[in-house]
Design a protein around this motif. Sequence first.
Motif, PDB file in Angstrom:
ATOM      1  N   GLN A  84     -29.253  65.255  46.978  1.00  0.00           N
ATOM      2  CA  GLN A  84     -28.667  66.279  47.842  1.00  0.00           C
ATOM      3  C   GLN A  84     -29.196  67.648  47.408  1.00  0.00           C
ATOM      4  O   GLN A  84     -29.306  67.922  46.214  1.00  0.00           O
ATOM      5  N   GLU A  85     -29.521  68.501  48.368  1.00  0.00           N
ATOM      6  CA  GLU A  85     -30.029  69.836  48.081  1.00  0.00           C
ATOM      7  C   GLU A  85     -29.255  70.878  48.870  1.00  0.00           C
ATOM      8  O   GLU A  85     -28.873  70.650  50.019  1.00  0.00           O
ATOM      9  N   ILE A  86     -29.062  72.017  48.225  1.00  0.00           N
ATOM     10  CA  ILE A  86     -28.422  73.167  48.861  1.00  0.00           C
ATOM     11  C   ILE A  86     -29.307  74.371  48.572  1.00  0.00           C
ATOM     12  O   ILE A  86     -29.755  74.556  47.439  1.00  0.00           O
ATOM     13  N   ALA A  87     -29.553  75.194  49.572  1.00  0.00           N
ATOM     14  CA  ALA A  87     -30.281  76.437  49.356  1.00  0.00           C
ATOM     15  C   ALA A  87     -29.347  77.441  48.680  1.00  0.00           C
ATOM     16  O   ALA A  87     -28.134  77.408  48.866  1.00  0.00           O
ATOM     17  N   ALA A  88     -29.929  78.320  47.879  1.00  0.00           N
ATOM     18  CA  ALA A  88     -29.115  79.281  47.118  1.00  0.00           C
ATOM     19  C   ALA A  88     -28.263  80.146  48.037  1.00  0.00           C
ATOM     20  O   ALA A  88     -27.105  80.450  47.723  1.00  0.00           O
ATOM     21  N   GLU A  89     -28.810  80.545  49.185  1.00  0.00           N
ATOM     22  CA  GLU A  89     -28.036  81.404  50.088  1.00  0.00           C
ATOM     23  C   GLU A  89     -26.880  80.660  50.766  1.00  0.00           C
ATOM     24  O   GLU A  89     -25.928  81.275  51.234  1.00  0.00           O
ATOM     25  N   ASP A  90     -26.937  79.324  50.785  1.00  0.00           N
ATOM     26  CA  ASP A  90     -25.857  78.533  51.385  1.00  0.00           C
ATOM     27  C   ASP A  90     -24.835  78.063  50.357  1.00  0.00           C
ATOM     28  O   ASP A  90     -23.862  77.394  50.711  1.00  0.00           O
ATOM     29  N   PHE A  91     -25.047  78.424  49.094  1.00  0.00           N
ATOM     30  CA  PHE A  91     -24.176  77.894  48.046  1.00  0.00           C
ATOM     31  C   PHE A  91     -22.814  78.562  48.039  1.00  0.00           C
ATOM     32  O   PHE A  91     -22.682  79.768  47.948  1.00  0.00           O
ATOM     33  N   THR A  92     -21.801  77.747  48.161  1.00  0.00           N
ATOM     34  CA  THR A  92     -20.418  78.111  47.852  1.00  0.00           C
ATOM     35  C   THR A  92     -19.823  76.900  47.149  1.00  0.00           C
ATOM     36  O   THR A  92     -20.334  75.772  47.275  1.00  0.00           O
ATOM     37  N   TRP A  93     -18.777  77.131  46.406  1.00  0.00           N
ATOM     38  CA  TRP A  93     -18.180  76.012  45.673  1.00  0.00           C
ATOM     39  C   TRP A  93     -17.668  74.947  46.641  1.00  0.00           C
ATOM     40  O   TRP A  93     -17.835  73.748  46.401  1.00  0.00           O
ATOM     41  N   GLU A  94     -17.075  75.344  47.730  1.00  0.00           N
ATOM     42  CA  GLU A  94     -16.550  74.387  48.711  1.00  0.00           C
ATOM     43  C   GLU A  94     -17.684  73.562  49.316  1.00  0.00           C
ATOM     44  O   GLU A  94     -17.564  72.344  49.474  1.00  0.00           O
ATOM     45  N   HIS A  95     -18.789  74.233  49.654  1.00  0.00           N
ATOM     46  CA  HIS A  95     -19.932  73.524  50.236  1.00  0.00           C
ATOM     47  C   HIS A  95     -20.546  72.565  49.206  1.00  0.00           C
ATOM     48  O   HIS A  95     -20.907  71.433  49.541  1.00  0.00           O
ATOM     49  N   TYR A  96     -20.651  73.034  47.968  1.00  0.00           N
ATOM     50  CA  TYR A  96     -21.180  72.172  46.911  1.00  0.00           C
ATOM     51  C   TYR A  96     -20.308  70.930  46.742  1.00  0.00           C
ATOM     52  O   TYR A  96     -20.825  69.809  46.624  1.00  0.00           O
ATOM     53  N   MET A  97     -18.988  71.088  46.694  1.00  0.00           N
ATOM     54  CA  MET A  97     -18.084  69.939  46.521  1.00  0.00           C
ATOM     55  C   MET A  97     -18.185  68.979  47.706  1.00  0.00           C
ATOM     56  O   MET A  97     -18.111  67.767  47.534  1.00  0.00           O
ATOM     57  N   LYS A  98     -18.387  69.525  48.906  1.00  0.00           N
ATOM     58  CA  LYS A  98     -18.526  68.672  50.086  1.00  0.00           C
ATOM     59  C   LYS A  98     -19.832  67.877  50.040  1.00  0.00           C
ATOM     60  O   LYS A  98     -19.845  66.669  50.253  1.00  0.00           O
ATOM     61  N   VAL A  99     -20.943  68.563  49.733  1.00  0.00           N
ATOM     62  CA  VAL A  99     -22.256  67.907  49.711  1.00  0.00           C
ATOM     63  C   VAL A  99     -22.341  66.894  48.576  1.00  0.00           C
ATOM     64  O   VAL A  99     -22.881  65.798  48.739  1.00  0.00           O
ATOM     65  N   SER A 100     -21.789  67.244  47.411  1.00  0.00           N
ATOM     66  CA  SER A 100     -21.883  66.352  46.253  1.00  0.00           C
ATOM     67  C   SER A 100     -20.781  65.298  46.227  1.00  0.00           C
ATOM     68  O   SER A 100     -20.712  64.526  45.272  1.00  0.00           O
ATOM     69  N   GLN A 101     -19.951  65.261  47.267  1.00  0.00           N
ATOM     70  CA  GLN A 101     -18.821  64.326  47.348  1.00  0.00           C
ATOM     71  C   GLN A 101     -17.957  64.447  46.092  1.00  0.00           C
ATOM     72  O   GLN A 101     -17.723  63.487  45.365  1.00  0.00           O
ATOM     73  N   ASN A 102     -17.488  65.668  45.864  1.00  0.00           N
ATOM     74  CA  ASN A 102     -16.662  65.993  44.698  1.00  0.00           C
ATOM     75  C   ASN A 102     -17.357  65.649  43.390  1.00  0.00           C
ATOM     76  O   ASN A 102     -16.800  65.017  42.507  1.00  0.00           O
ATOM     77  N   ARG A 103     -18.612  66.064  43.282  1.00  0.00           N
ATOM     78  CA  ARG A 103     -19.467  65.917  42.102  1.00  0.00           C
ATOM     79  C   ARG A 103     -19.803  64.467  41.771  1.00  0.00           C
ATOM     80  O   ARG A 103     -20.134  64.153  40.644  1.00  0.00           O
ATOM     81  N   ARG A 104     -19.734  63.580  42.737  1.00  0.00           N
ATOM     82  CA  ARG A 104     -20.136  62.189  42.506  1.00  0.00           C
ATOM     83  C   ARG A 104     -21.641  62.009  42.653  1.00  0.00           C
ATOM     84  O   ARG A 104     -22.214  61.128  42.045  1.00  0.00           O
ATOM     85  N   LEU A 105     -22.287  62.819  43.483  1.00  0.00           N
ATOM     86  CA  LEU A 105     -23.715  62.718  43.707  1.00  0.00           C
ATOM     87  C   LEU A 105     -24.427  63.878  43.033  1.00  0.00           C
ATOM     88  O   LEU A 105     -23.926  65.003  43.003  1.00  0.00           O
ATOM     89  N   VAL A 106     -25.601  63.611  42.508  1.00  0.00           N
ATOM     90  CA  VAL A 106     -26.411  64.667  41.906  1.00  0.00           C
ATOM     91  C   VAL A 106     -26.855  65.604  43.017  1.00  0.00           C
ATOM     92  O   VAL A 106     -27.368  65.164  44.043  1.00  0.00           O
ATOM     93  N   THR A 107     -26.637  66.883  42.805  1.00  0.00           N
ATOM     94  CA  THR A 107     -26.954  67.880  43.823  1.00  0.00           C
ATOM     95  C   THR A 107     -27.742  69.011  43.185  1.00  0.00           C
ATOM     96  O   THR A 107     -27.370  69.511  42.132  1.00  0.00           O
TER      97      THR A 107
END
Length: 140
Positions: free
Chosen positions: A95-118
């Motif tokens: 999973q990848e997130i661009a720096a400008e799109d990074f928020t903690w909520e978005h990170y938790m959603k993309v990483s499935q609550n830190r289950r996936l490496v992001t």
Amino acid sequence: NMCKPLDAVSAPKDSASSQRCGLPARCKALLAAFTVLALSSLAIFEIRVNVLLILYMPLVSGQFFEFEWLLPWLDSYLDLEIWWNPENFQAYDLQEIAAEDFTWEHYMKVSQNRRLVTVVRGLMSNTSAAPAWLRLVGIG
């Protein structure tokens, strides 16, 4: 005390098994129940892996013992685990997130609550940490 050992004087004459072991029947039942619970918990993959890591890390670190002979056994165990439970070793897309799109909520959603490496691309760009890290690893 419910589980103190019986001595020859206080033990009933008809409890030959209690005299052999030195424990009353209630304690034997509790010990058997705990043993079954402990062994059945090893059926859960995450518990097995964590127990393995708890035992493995101090042994192979060389801090207490030298156990180079243990490494082939660990490889064999992991091969068995992959054969036995292939669903625990499924590959997934990084999973990848661009720096400008990074928020903690978005990170938790993309990483499935830190289950996936992001990976957050560009988060450390233009900071003093990036050149220091590159020097540390010998790239820059």
